[in-house]
Design a protein around this motif. Structure first.
Motif, PDB file in Angstrom:
ATOM      1  N   ASN B  31       0.795  -1.223   0.000  1.00 21.22           N
ATOM      2  CA  ASN B  31       0.000   0.000   0.000  1.00 21.22           C
ATOM      3  C   ASN B  31       0.835   1.284   0.000  1.00 21.22           C
ATOM      4  N   ASP B  32       1.921   1.295   0.744  1.00 28.60           N
ATOM      5  CA  ASP B  32       2.707   2.533   0.828  1.00 28.60           C
ATOM      6  C   ASP B  32       3.389   2.851  -0.495  1.00 28.60           C
ATOM      7  N   VAL B  33       3.966   1.829  -1.100  1.00 26.31           N
ATOM      8  CA  VAL B  33       4.606   2.017  -2.408  1.00 26.31           C
ATOM      9  C   VAL B  33       3.585   2.530  -3.420  1.00 26.31           C
ATOM     10  N   VAL B  34       2.413   1.887  -3.403  1.00 29.52           N
ATOM     11  CA  VAL B  34       1.375   2.232  -4.373  1.00 29.52           C
ATOM     12  C   VAL B  34       0.878   3.658  -4.141  1.00 29.52           C
ATOM     13  N   ARG B  35       0.723   4.028  -2.877  1.00 26.84           N
ATOM     14  CA  ARG B  35       0.291   5.394  -2.543  1.00 26.84           C
ATOM     15  C   ARG B  35       1.234   6.421  -3.152  1.00 26.84           C
ATOM     16  N   LYS B  36       2.537   6.168  -3.048  1.00 25.49           N
ATOM     17  CA  LYS B  36       3.539   7.120  -3.576  1.00 25.49           C
ATOM     18  C   LYS B  36       3.470   7.200  -5.097  1.00 25.49           C
ATOM     19  N   ILE B  37       3.289   6.047  -5.727  1.00 25.21           N
ATOM     20  CA  ILE B  37       3.212   6.040  -7.199  1.00 25.21           C
ATOM     21  C   ILE B  37       1.985   6.827  -7.664  1.00 25.21           C
ATOM     22  N   ILE B  38       0.861   6.604  -6.991  1.00 34.19           N
ATOM     23  CA  ILE B  38      -0.366   7.311  -7.388  1.00 34.19           C
ATOM     24  C   ILE B  38      -0.192   8.821  -7.207  1.00 34.19           C
ATOM     25  N   ASP B  39       0.354   9.223  -6.068  1.00 36.29           N
ATOM     26  CA  ASP B  39       0.565  10.658  -5.821  1.00 36.29           C
ATOM     27  C   ASP B  39       1.477  11.259  -6.885  1.00 36.29           C
ATOM     28  N   ASP B  40       2.485  10.497  -7.266  1.00 37.75           N
ATOM     29  CA  ASP B  40       3.448  10.987  -8.247  1.00 37.75           C
ATOM     30  C   ASP B  40       2.785  11.163  -9.617  1.00 37.75           C
ATOM     31  N   VAL B  41       1.971  10.199 -10.009  1.00 35.91           N
ATOM     32  CA  VAL B  41       1.283  10.323 -11.307  1.00 35.91           C
ATOM     33  C   VAL B  41       0.314  11.498 -11.279  1.00 35.91           C
ATOM     34  N   ARG B  42      -0.372  11.695 -10.136  1.00 37.26           N
ATOM     35  CA  ARG B  42      -1.277  12.848 -10.035  1.00 37.26           C
ATOM     36  C   ARG B  42      -0.496  14.149 -10.157  1.00 37.26           C
ATOM     37  N   ALA B  43       0.714  14.191  -9.585  1.00 41.43           N
ATOM     38  CA  ALA B  43       1.489  15.438  -9.568  1.00 41.43           C
ATOM     39  C   ALA B  43       2.187  15.677 -10.902  1.00 41.43           C
ATOM     40  N   ARG B  44       2.751  14.627 -11.493  1.00 37.51           N
ATOM     41  CA  ARG B  44       3.628  14.847 -12.655  1.00 37.51           C
ATOM     42  C   ARG B  44       3.093  14.271 -13.954  1.00 37.51           C
ATOM     43  N   GLY B  45       1.958  13.553 -13.893  1.00 35.75           N
ATOM     44  CA  GLY B  45       1.319  13.092 -15.129  1.00 35.75           C
ATOM     45  C   GLY B  45       2.221  12.247 -16.012  1.00 35.75           C
ATOM     46  N   ASP B  46       2.256  12.591 -17.312  1.00 37.53           N
ATOM     47  CA  ASP B  46       3.015  11.807 -18.296  1.00 37.53           C
ATOM     48  C   ASP B  46       4.474  11.594 -17.895  1.00 37.53           C
ATOM     49  N   ALA B  47       5.081  12.612 -17.287  1.00 39.10           N
ATOM     50  CA  ALA B  47       6.503  12.503 -16.919  1.00 39.10           C
ATOM     51  C   ALA B  47       6.688  11.342 -15.936  1.00 39.10           C
ATOM     52  N   ALA B  48       5.752  11.219 -14.990  1.00 32.26           N
ATOM     53  CA  ALA B  48       5.838  10.116 -14.033  1.00 32.26           C
ATOM     54  C   ALA B  48       5.652   8.771 -14.746  1.00 32.26           C
ATOM     55  N   LEU B  49       4.692   8.718 -15.663  1.00 32.82           N
ATOM     56  CA  LEU B  49       4.474   7.470 -16.421  1.00 32.82           C
ATOM     57  C   LEU B  49       5.734   7.071 -17.181  1.00 32.82           C
ATOM     58  N   SER B  50       6.398   8.052 -17.783  1.00 29.68           N
ATOM     59  CA  SER B  50       7.642   7.785 -18.504  1.00 29.68           C
ATOM     60  C   SER B  50       8.689   7.179 -17.587  1.00 29.68           C
ATOM     61  N   ASP B  51       8.861   7.794 -16.424  1.00 28.65           N
ATOM     62  CA  ASP B  51       9.881   7.307 -15.491  1.00 28.65           C
ATOM     63  C   ASP B  51       9.600   5.871 -15.048  1.00 28.65           C
ATOM     64  N   TYR B  52       8.351   5.617 -14.652  1.00 34.76           N
ATOM     65  CA  TYR B  52       8.031   4.273 -14.155  1.00 34.76           C
ATOM     66  C   TYR B  52       8.147   3.231 -15.271  1.00 34.76           C
ATOM     67  N   SER B  53       7.735   3.584 -16.470  1.00 30.69           N
ATOM     68  CA  SER B  53       7.792   2.617 -17.560  1.00 30.69           C
ATOM     69  C   SER B  53       9.238   2.287 -17.902  1.00 30.69           C
ATOM     70  N   LYS B  54      10.102   3.302 -17.816  1.00 27.50           N
ATOM     71  CA  LYS B  54      11.522   3.055 -18.035  1.00 27.50           C
ATOM     72  C   LYS B  54      12.037   2.089 -16.969  1.00 27.50           C
ATOM     73  N   ARG B  55      11.680   2.391 -15.721  1.00 26.32           N
ATOM     74  CA  ARG B  55      12.225   1.632 -14.602  1.00 26.32           C
ATOM     75  C   ARG B  55      11.672   0.207 -14.545  1.00 26.32           C
ATOM     76  N   PHE B  56      10.335   0.071 -14.659  1.00 23.75           N
ATOM     77  CA  PHE B  56       9.718  -1.249 -14.426  1.00 23.75           C
ATOM     78  C   PHE B  56       9.610  -2.096 -15.699  1.00 23.75           C
ATOM     79  N   ASP B  57       9.395  -1.446 -16.838  1.00 25.94           N
ATOM     80  CA  ASP B  57       9.152  -2.222 -18.066  1.00 25.94           C
ATOM     81  C   ASP B  57      10.307  -2.122 -19.052  1.00 25.94           C
ATOM     82  N   GLY B  58      11.282  -1.273 -18.742  1.00 25.98           N
ATOM     83  CA  GLY B  58      12.399  -1.100 -19.672  1.00 25.98           C
ATOM     84  C   GLY B  58      11.964  -0.535 -21.011  1.00 25.98           C
ATOM     85  N   VAL B  59      10.945   0.323 -21.000  1.00 27.94           N
ATOM     86  CA  VAL B  59      10.495   0.919 -22.260  1.00 27.94           C
ATOM     87  C   VAL B  59      10.622   2.447 -22.149  1.00 27.94           C
TER      88      VAL B  59
END
Lengths: 432, 432
Positions: B31-59
């Motif tokens: 839950n804590d990890v997920v809470r941070k990810i959600i807050d980050d996407v709300r704050a930074r939008g596409d930029a956050a999606l880019s970062d996570y996709s790079k990190r988790f999916d290597g894309v």
């Protein structure tokens, strides 16, 4: 004083968007306390219920029985005025008749291939109904929650209601009797939710829990969800009134205050194409506020969350109403049809100047448990569907299996599920 | 080796009750990890999606676009074998035809008093469909989740699917095309759920999110619930087979393993009145396990959660099946009717020896998204109803208001809600 938003002003969209996402609830984090109470009830059963009821409600089950007796229900009914009994009966009849129309029908058929398909509906075996104590102990809510269960054919409906000092609002018991609820326990809070979900020596567990409650009850419902089903977790009430110029401002003000008196977090909104009407409603609200018993609650609600939104033309209200997705929507206009057609997101629509939302709270026939906080975008009010569940039925003979097998096997293999493919192929004597 | 429970043994009830409540899932607290990810996407939008996709999916969205292009969907479809496309089309047709029968009908009527009452159904405006990546990326689930939305008339269905290294299972894209889903983003995990719920620069928010996912996705769905609707959170799959003596043990073993290969937490159960059949099924499972690609998963599931339950008479299976409330229930018996009538709690029933559950996974026509972990006691499989919502409509004229007013006013006053009473009485010129 409520806010005033004008569609014609340059910052309207920004202000409206901010208005939409204003939080109207302070959610206390009571999860840890609730977790402990639930664990305790699971471990100690009735003994835990006794302890909590002594501590929180001041009721001792050594002297007052936990289960409300038949005599007590009879006495409460006898103590209720005949006028009120008549009103409850009228409400119950109308609610029952309307909800009977919601009962889904089984659909069992054979398709062109000869495959038997079916959707069969059955009532939930047992449902628990939480009724709050104190001032929020509403007999009308007993009817609204219990009667759809009765219509659905739920064999066992259990009511729990906290009883400060042992006493329960007699009208609540009278409403329970009218709704056919006979199994009633004098317990409340998270401990009552835990008892319904897991059972105790006295209380057999149920499969679903419905009904409103405070933050502890809401947290407990969330925590037991999965073990049992729950209904929606309702937030503070809302009304949106779309009004043309030909309204009596006092009628609309009364409707706004009927929401506002529920809760400081309740919300009352008017959208109108007539600024003069908007101003007149503002003034009427201030006037009527003075003569209300719950003036403090209603004032806080109107001051913090009330709004008048001025639009150019009435049809401009449609996209705004769809974004607000109000629990209650009144159409106080001459020609409601275009609005009814255009508005997709609303818990309930009250059409015309002679349909105040309050009629729906009590005697309209439709349910007053409705989606709040914009959830009408994706959910519906309470209905018979909340008390039934659907089982799919599929029936193939050897011939139908032979026809459908190749596609099933191809899909299973493409998903890397060889045992799935085998479960079909083995029946065809094809091996795998 | 699975457990063996015999109804005739003295400790049966205790052992069965313990079996019923065995936990089959380890729920990581993410839950804590997920809470941070959600807050980050709300704050930074596409930029956050880019970062996570790079990190988790290597894309990297600088080189591969976040949105899957029409050309990519076409290419994936072209790369799928014609046999598989035919299978998907057959499945889609059957699913669509069956689900079309589920569409609820509006009910608008006038009662004896002249009160207008109505239930109106509308499709949800926009729905997000989560599709897992990796081995759990099932084209059949795309059809099962997307087609009921299409039948319901949902105007916008958005699919998200994580793409390890940028690649998506082509059959998933082919299924999306067949289901009419054209808006697809190459994102996954909690960040994809956050993007669907709150929107980003590229992705407009939806009103409801459906589809299976891992622990992070499930936690994210729970956390955004309220802002958007969600479907059920599914647990590991289950099958219960009620079998008389006249079964081929190998057929039943294949069915048990088709569940077991899904997940180490999956569960396969047989109830039979024939001990010899039970033993033969046990042996057949052990035999078949050896030749399965997913033998490790299936072995763990069968060893830890499998069960054979021996009853005296077949009808004794009914109360047990109702307590198990299985996701999938097979009736491998000569005379299924008494069982069908008696069993109230089951996600789906597969009738007769030629209806393996797997047919329902793919091409039966009914939905394969079904309630797990005993939740068939209070909930139903996915259907068109999950993609629509109901608005109540109430319409009174002055005459109807006059008739219903006294009861409404009496109830409002008894609940201490004076503004409610006034909202009715003011329209009667009675004052309050």
């Amino acid at each position: 004083m409520a806010i005033w938003l004008d569609q014609a002003s340059g910052d309207f969209e920004a202000r409206f968007a901010a208005f939409l996402t204003t939080k109207r609830e302070v959610s206390d984090d009571v999860n840890d306390v609730v977790r402990k109470i639930i664990d305790d009830v699971r471990a100690r059963g009735d003994a835990a219920l006794s302890d909590y009821s002594k501590r929180f409600d001041g009721v001792d089950f050594a002297t007052v029985p936990m289960r409300v007796s038949e005599e007590e229900i009879e006495a409460a009914t006898a103590a209720t005025s005949p006028e009120l009994i008549d009103a409850l009966n009228l409400a119950a009849e109308r609610i029952e008749r309307h909800h009977a129309r919601q009962m889904p029908k089984d659909d069992i058929y054979e398709d062109a291939l000869g495959v038997g398909l079916g959707s069969r509906w059955t009532a939930i075996d047992a449902v628990g109904l939480y009724v709050p104590g104190g001032t929020a102990s509403y007999p009308s809510s007993v009817l609204m929650n219990a009667l759809p269960a009765k219509v659905a054919g739920v064999p066992r409906v259990v009511m729990v209601v906290p009883a400060a000092g042992g006493a329960i609002n007699p009208t609540v018991l009278a409403a329970a009797k009218i709704a056919g609820v006979a199994e009633i326990y004098r317990i409340g809070g998270a401990q009552a939710v835990a008892a319904l979900a897991y059972g105790t020596e006295t209380i057999a567990p149920v499969a679903k829990i419905v009904g409103p409650g405070n933050a502890y009850v809401a947290a407990a419902k969330r925590q037991v969800f999965g073990t049992v089903g729950i209904d929606m977790i309702a937030g503070p009430s809302e009304v949106l009134v779309i009004a043309d110029k030909d309204n009596d401002p006092d009628w609309l003000a009364a409707d706004l205050l009927a929401q506002a008196e529920h809760d400081p977090g309740a919300q009352s909104i008017v959208i109108t194409d007539d600024a003069a009407l908007g101003e007149a409603v503002m003034a009427a609200v201030e006037r009527q506020l003075k003569s209300l018993p719950r003036t403090e609650t209603a004032s806080a609600s109107w001051r913090d969350f009330g709004a008048i939104i001025k639009v150019e033309r009435l049809e401009d209200s449609i996209p705004l109403a769809n974004r607000i997705a109000a629990e209650h929507l009144e159409l106080a206009v001459d020609d409601p049809e275009p609005l009814i057609v255009g508005i997709r997101n609303a818990g309930a629509i009250f059409v015309g100047r002679h349909t105040p939302e309050v009629i729906g709270d009590y005697v309209g026939g439709s349910n007053h448990v409705l989606p709040t906080a914009r959830s009408a975008r994706f959910s519906s009010g309470l209905s018979v569907l909340d008390y039934v569940k659907r089982t799919s039925i599929l029936r193939l003979g050897p011939e139908q299996l032979r026809k459908l097998a190749p596609a099933a096997i191809a899909l299973a293999k493409s998903e890397g599920l060889e045992a799935h493919a085998r479960s079909v192929s083995i029946r065809l004597n094809l091996g795998d």
